[in-house]
Write an enzyme that holds these catalytic residues in place. Structure first.
Site, PDB file in Angstrom:
ATOM      1  N   GLU A  46       0.708  -1.371   0.043  1.00  0.00           N
ATOM      2  CA  GLU A  46      -0.043   0.021   0.056  1.00  0.00           C
ATOM      3  C   GLU A  46       0.764   1.288   0.211  1.00  0.00           C
ATOM      4  OE1 GLU A  46      -2.265  -2.816   2.858  1.00  0.00           O
ATOM      5  OE2 GLU A  46      -0.161  -2.721   1.928  1.00  0.00           O
ATOM      6  N   ALA A 156      17.218 -48.756  12.015  1.00  0.00           N
ATOM      7  CA  ALA A 156      18.500 -49.175  12.147  1.00  0.00           C
ATOM      8  C   ALA A 156      18.352 -50.647  12.343  1.00  0.00           C
ATOM      9  CB  ALA A 156      19.364 -48.530  12.911  1.00  0.00           C
ATOM     10  N   SER A 162      22.715 -47.981   9.946  1.00  0.00           N
ATOM     11  CA  SER A 162      21.456 -47.785   9.141  1.00  0.00           C
ATOM     12  C   SER A 162      21.615 -47.124   7.787  1.00  0.00           C
ATOM     13  CB  SER A 162      20.724 -46.545  10.052  1.00  0.00           C
ATOM     14  OG  SER A 162      21.509 -45.365   9.944  1.00  0.00           O
ATOM     15  N   GLU A 261      14.037 -34.537  10.392  1.00  0.00           N
ATOM     16  CA  GLU A 261      14.770 -35.789  10.027  1.00  0.00           C
ATOM     17  C   GLU A 261      15.472 -36.658  10.811  1.00  0.00           C
ATOM     18  OE1 GLU A 261      16.688 -37.205   6.330  1.00  0.00           O
ATOM     19  OE2 GLU A 261      16.569 -35.101   5.712  1.00  0.00           O
ATOM     20  N   THR A 265      13.692 -40.021  18.892  1.00  0.00           N
ATOM     21  CA  THR A 265      13.286 -39.470  20.099  1.00  0.00           C
ATOM     22  C   THR A 265      12.818 -37.918  19.762  1.00  0.00           C
ATOM     23  OG1 THR A 265      15.290 -40.314  21.374  1.00  0.00           O
ATOM     24  CG2 THR A 265      14.107 -38.302  22.064  1.00  0.00           C
ATOM     25  N   LEU A 266      13.422 -37.326  18.891  1.00  0.00           N
ATOM     26  CA  LEU A 266      12.841 -36.023  18.564  1.00  0.00           C
ATOM     27  C   LEU A 266      11.550 -36.103  17.620  1.00  0.00           C
ATOM     28  CD1 LEU A 266      13.376 -32.793  18.282  1.00  0.00           C
ATOM     29  CD2 LEU A 266      14.237 -33.137  15.802  1.00  0.00           C
TER      30      LEU A 266
END
Length: 330
Positions: A46, A156, A162, A261, A265-266
């Protein structure tokens, strides 16, 4: 309004601010000035349009803007004040500002005697603003949780190895998803155990043009030799105790999408907190057994308490399958 939407597309796609366009028109429809928001800290659409039109021409004119004029002071002043000060007689906008602090511009303009019309091409503008509208309403970034696992849900083998459960096609697809998000998150435990680079890379190992901001959750310090310290964008190290507060902080820094990723735990903490908007699971046709599961305790005690998801996409990537899901009812 279509012209205002065209102007809005000139603004930067990412960041804390929305892309907004504005047209100032005379009573006979003649366009007096145009403007768009060029990024955080710059003049709002604006203000830019008023400046382009000139102070002598805008009194009694109409302002056509894609988003409701803001009604708060941030890095710049309220657009409502500028429109009233300029003597604008009519304001037409598409969608209401969803911000708790910045909304209310339309009501204030009406109270000051300005003719206000809302909802013009609302669906088009809402779709154009996309995830900005969603994150503004949520007050946090959109969160995508990704994991790769064996068919029996193991991330894993029993010895902790993994690399690689899934094939090259899945890994390439993951890097593409990384590049499509503003930030990528892992826990500090994953940084210490795996030393990830957290970059988005092409199949030849080169960096993709769009790189996510690395975010590390957790109190443990990051080693000086960690690969993420070589990331093209500086990493953020945040306390993971209050996930909702951290997400608000990330959005205030301009992050609108977060790709998680890092580690069960997270991942499980975000699921338990109800903060995941989209799930992406890469399943490999292999069996590992053992206790290295992709997710841990989710606070589910009975089958009735299961977190139900809706499948939005299924794709085969080489030998793997990618399943994309959202929480049911979302």
């Amino acid at each position: 309004m279509l012209r205002a939407l065209e102007l809005a597309a000139n603004g930067p796609e990412r960041g804390i601010n929305p892309r907004v366009g504005c047209v100032i028109a005379a009573p006979d429809g003649t366009i007096l000035g145009e403007g768009w928001h060029r990024g955080a800290g710059t003049a709002h659409a604006e203000i830019a349009a008023l400046a382009a039109a000139g102070a002598d021409a805008v009194r009694g004119a109409t302002a056509i803007v894609t988003l409701e004029p803001c009604n708060h002071t941030g890095r710049t002043g309220p657009c409502v004040d500028a429109l009233l000060g300029a003597g604008i007689a009519r304001v037409v906008y598409a969608v209401a500002d969803p911000g708790a602090d910045s909304s209310g511009g339309g009501a204030r303009l009406r109270a000051a005697g300005v003719d206000v019309e809302a909802g013009v091409l609302a669906a088009d503008v809402d779709a154009f603003l996309g995830d900005w509208m969603t994150t503004a309403k949520l007050g946090r970034p959109l969160v995508t949780l990704k994991w790769a696992s064996s068919l029996d849900g193991r991330a894993a083998a029993s010895d902790g190895s993994s690399q690689w459960i899934t094939g090259a096609e899945s890994r390439n697809d993951t890097h593409l998803l990384r590049s499509q998000h503003d930030a990528i998150a892992v826990g500090s435990g994953t940084v210490l155990a795996d030393n990830p680079s957290l970059t988005a890379r092409a199949s030849d190992g080169s960096l993709l043009p769009d790189q996510p901001v690395p975010v590390v959750f957790g109190a443990r310090s990051i080693p000086e030799g960690a690969k993420l310290r070589q990331h093209p964008r500086p990493f953020q190290h945040v306390d993971g105790h209050d996930l909702a507060a951290v997400l608000r902080q990330l959005r205030e820094s301009g992050i609108r999408s977060l790709f998680i990723e890092g580690g069960p735990t997270l991942a499980s903490a975000f699921v338990r907190a109800g903060l995941v908007d989209s799930f992406v699971a890469y399943l490999a046709p292999t069996l590992l057994g053992g206790d290295r599961v992709a997710l841990t305790d989710l606070g589910v005690d009975t089958i009735d308490g299961a977190l139900r998801l809706a499948i939005t996409d299924v794709a085969r990537l080489g030998d793997d399958v990618r399943i994309t899901l959202t929480p049911k009812g979302q």
